[in-house]
Design an enzyme around this catalytic site. Structure first.
Site, short mmCIF file in Angstrom:
data_model
loop_
_atom_site.label_atom_id
_atom_site.label_comp_id
_atom_site.label_asym_id
_atom_site.label_seq_id
_atom_site.Cartn_x
_atom_site.Cartn_y
_atom_site.Cartn_z
N HIS A 101 0.85 -1.20 0.00
CA HIS A 101 0.00 0.00 0.00
C HIS A 101 0.88 1.25 0.00
O HIS A 101 0.97 1.96 0.99
CB HIS A 101 -0.92 0.01 1.22
CG HIS A 101 -1.82 -1.18 1.31
ND1 HIS A 101 -2.92 -1.34 0.50
CD2 HIS A 101 -1.77 -2.30 2.08
CE1 HIS A 101 -3.51 -2.49 0.78
NE2 HIS A 101 -2.83 -3.10 1.72
N GLN A 102 1.48 1.50 -1.13
CA GLN A 102 2.47 2.59 -1.18
C GLN A 102 1.92 3.97 -0.90
O GLN A 102 2.63 4.84 -0.42
CB GLN A 102 3.04 2.65 -2.58
CG GLN A 102 3.92 1.53 -2.96
CD GLN A 102 4.22 1.69 -4.42
OE1 GLN A 102 4.67 2.74 -4.85
NE2 GLN A 102 3.93 0.68 -5.19
N LYS A 103 0.67 4.22 -1.29
CA LYS A 103 0.14 5.58 -1.18
C LYS A 103 -0.36 5.89 0.22
O LYS A 103 -0.66 7.02 0.55
CB LYS A 103 -1.01 5.78 -2.18
CG LYS A 103 -0.56 5.80 -3.62
CD LYS A 103 0.10 7.14 -3.97
CE LYS A 103 0.84 7.04 -5.30
NZ LYS A 103 1.89 8.04 -5.44
N ASN A 104 -0.46 4.87 1.03
CA ASN A 104 -1.02 5.08 2.36
C ASN A 104 -0.05 5.83 3.26
O ASN A 104 1.16 5.62 3.20
CB ASN A 104 -1.36 3.73 2.98
CG ASN A 104 -1.87 3.89 4.38
OD1 ASN A 104 -1.13 3.72 5.34
ND2 ASN A 104 -3.12 4.27 4.52
#
Ligand SMILES: [Zn+2]
Lengths: 316, 351
Positions: A101-104
């Protein structure tokens, strides 16, 4: 039937449906997907303040489905500390979750909390670099990196070389330029000099000069140079030779960088009789090299008149 | 209020053949926002529950700026807001969610826009002071504010704290004869420490300049009454230069160097420029056209950029941006509060 309602490990829990809609719900909630079911079990365990290994698993499941739900993170953190769960295991779990979940961004605060409690930074720098392979400008990852440097005093643990590696891959990565500034100048309060020290200043100017040669229209190293001038109080005129390589008002068709032209205007304006030439440089920006900001360049021209130096506008 | 994206796309089905002279499709945007509450059967409606109350603030602000403040039922809005209120004076994003600074700010903004503070007093006696004390409790020893008990700090939380306190009339500079409930000097000192070598601001001291953070820092200095004394003309020129550099040839603005343009960043950059009186440094015609290209002309709503799915967040900031650009027919937006200016003026007793 769902994953939790069929699992004997959860048989003692009566799931709590959402009460969204307040006292007078506008519409009945009728959705029965995996996420909705898991949430109803979370509400139930939160209502009874249960902290247990199965709650950790439940938050893992929920975070995987919806990592932005801040209440789930908060409850997981409480659970970790209540259970005295091994922090190394939590970090290992976080590594996988962050990559998935890179954007979290909630994840980075959780990571801070765990690393801070653990009091060990080994492995963190490597993990961060792994994240940068996916997105080299991720703002939260850079913030975490700065936090690590400050928290564990990693200023001289290869950070400068790290920024060089990052800029080698992409010289336009403004985040890496910013981090370099931070590493060089971030310890002023502790009495460690940055670009106010002549040797360091020369090294950094040289670094920017080489980056400009690679990509003259890249704003970051020009902005970095202006930062050095401003912080160290060095004369703007000492950059004239560099600037003229990329922008010369006597060769208006050969300008290689609008940023050089911008800086040239300030260098010229500082000189006794350079106002006319400075005005020509600003005209070139306004009409040819950066017309979208015409009004800004006109404003800068206005500053040339009235006897005040234009350098006060942007550089000195 | 659904935060799910879609169903439409910016530019609509025929984005390739848009006419040069685009118009804002006001009625369609109103209908789009009204339709958002009927989408509860979609999974994404529930996945975005952690933002719900901010979603309502975005939808309501857009409606106010479109001149349709009554388009959502007031009673329903207030019921929802109060169902998010905790005993400690904080608001969560939805019922059952922990209280948080961001959602407390959105709730106070909704209460201001729905004239709901007397309703608040009925539900929670001395409610304004309780909310203010909750916000004050999140201030940290170094002056900044945490988002919640978890302790994450961000200049955004500080700004939201200031904004909500200001609407509650509880900022120390608004009540000089009362004991201050927050340390204003420590807070503004922290903001100043977030300024970078390029003249712009980041999320924490040393963090990269970012136009969203510029908005929160400049907004906080504005609300504290320290913008002019801190920046001066020279500081405004430097910051204005950085902000105006965010405009790309498409007319849209980005958040940092070398990043993509986006309608929400267009708002954050432009409103910061408005607070330092330098909006005219960007090409306003091009920006207007960029924002209009992000709307779905058929079903309403705006997207982050042409071709992407519309959502209520970008709908709000796109319309707020057009308002700041003096698009005809829109109610004027207040740059610091991101709320209708006549309402804020009236609320704060400004002339
Ligand atoms: Zn956006």
């Amino acid at each position: 039937m769902g994953k939790y309602s069929e699992d004997p490990a959860w048989a003692d829990i009566v799931p709590l449906p959402t009460d969204e809609g307040g006292p007078n719900p506008l519409a009945a909630i009728a959705y029965s997907d995996e996420y909705g079911e898991a949430m109803s079990y979370l509400r139930a365990v939160m209502a009874s303040n249960e902290f247990s290994p199965r709650v950790l698993e439940l938050t893992d499941d929920l975070i995987d489905m919806n990592p932005a739900h801040y209440t789930v993170w908060l409850y997981r953190a409480q659970c970790i500390f209540e259970l005295k769960y091994p922090l190394e295991d939590e970090l290992a779990w976080l590594n996988e979750t962050a990559l998935a979940h890179q954007k979290n961004y909630q994840i980075w605060h959780h990571r801070n909390t765990i690393v801070d409690k653990l009091g060990k930074w080994q492995g963190e720098a490597e993990f961060v670099e792994q994240m940068f392979e996916l997105d080299a400008k991720n703002y939260h990852v850079w913030s975490h990196r700065q936090w690590l440097v400050k928290r564990f005093g990693l200023w001289e643990e290869g950070e400068l070389e790290f920024t060089e590696r990052m800029l080698e891959k992409d010289v336009r990565n403004n985040s890496a330029w910013n981090h370099r500034w931070y590493i060089v100048n971030g310890r002023e309060a502790e009495g460690v000099r940055g670009v106010t020290h002549e040797g360091i200043r020369m090294r950094e100017i040289e670094f920017a000069r080489k980056a400009i040669a690679k990509a003259p229209q890249n704003a970051s190293p020009w902005s970095y140079l202006r930062g050095i001038v401003r912080k160290s109080g060095m004369p703007l005129a000492s950059l004239k030779e560099l600037v003229l390589q990329y922008a010369d008002t006597s060769k208006p068709d050969g300008v290689k960088s609008s940023h050089a032209l911008d800086l040239l205007a300030d260098v010229l304006a500082e000189g006794a009789d350079g106002k006319q030439q400075a005005s020509e440089a600003l005209d070139l920006l306004s009409t040819k090299y950066d017309p979208i900001r015409k009004n800004y360049w006109e404003y800068r021209k206005g500053l040339l008149g009235g006897g005040s130096s234009a350098s006060t506008a942007t550089a000195a | 209020m659904s935060l799910a994206a879609g169903p439409g796309r910016g530019g609509g089905a025929s984005a390739a053949q848009l006419p040069d002279e685009l118009q804002l499709v006001v009625d369609k945007h109103v209908a789009y926002i009204q339709s958002l509450d009927t989408r509860r059967d979609e999974l994404e409606y529930h996945l975005t529950e952690h933002l719900r109350i901010s979603g309502i603030y975005w939808g309501l602000t857009a409606l106010h700026l479109l001149g349709q403040p009554e388009a959502l039922p007031r009673e329903g809005l207030l019921d929802f807001v109060f169902s998010c209120l905790h005993e400690n004076g904080g608001f969560g994003a939805a019922p059952g969610h922990d209280p948080h600074m961001l959602y407390t700010c959105s709730s106070v903004q909704i209460l201001a826009m729905t004239d709901g503070f007397s309703d608040l007093e009925k539900r929670l006696p001395n409610g304004k002071m309780k909310i203010a004390k909750y916000i004050a409790s999140l201030q940290q020893p170094n002056g900044t504010f945490a988002g919640d008990v978890w302790g994450e700090t961000d200049s955004r939380f500080l700004f939201c704290g200031f904004l909500a306190l200001s609407l509650l009339g509880m900022l120390p500079n608004q009540r000089p004869n009362e004991p201050p409930i927050i340390d204003l000097t420590a807070a503004t000192d922290h903001i100043k420490a977030c300024q970078n070598f390029d003249g712009a601001f980041g999320v924490a001291p040393g963090a990269e300049s970012h136009s969203g953070q510029v908005y929160t820092c400049i907004g906080a200095l504005t609300l504290a009454g320290e913008l002019d004394s801190y920046l001066g003309e020279e500081g405004k020129d430097r910051l204005g230069a950085w902000l105006s550099e965010r405009q790309l040839p498409s007319g849209g603005l980005n958040g940092r160097p070398e990043k993509l343009v986006d309608v929400c960043y267009s708002w954050w950059v432009m409103t910061s420029m408005a607070m330092i009186d330098r909006v005219h440094w960007i090409d306003q015609k091009k920006l207007t056209s960029f924002i209009l290209q992000c709307q779905d002309p058929d079903h309403g709503g705006l997207a982050d950029r042409p071709g992407d799915m519309v959502d209520v967040f970008h709908t709000c900031f796109g319309i707020a941006g057009l308002s700041l650009l003096r698009y005809p027919g829109l109610v004027e937006v207040d740059p610091a509060y991101c709320m209708p200016k006549p309402l804020v003026d009236n609320f704060l007793g400004r002339k």
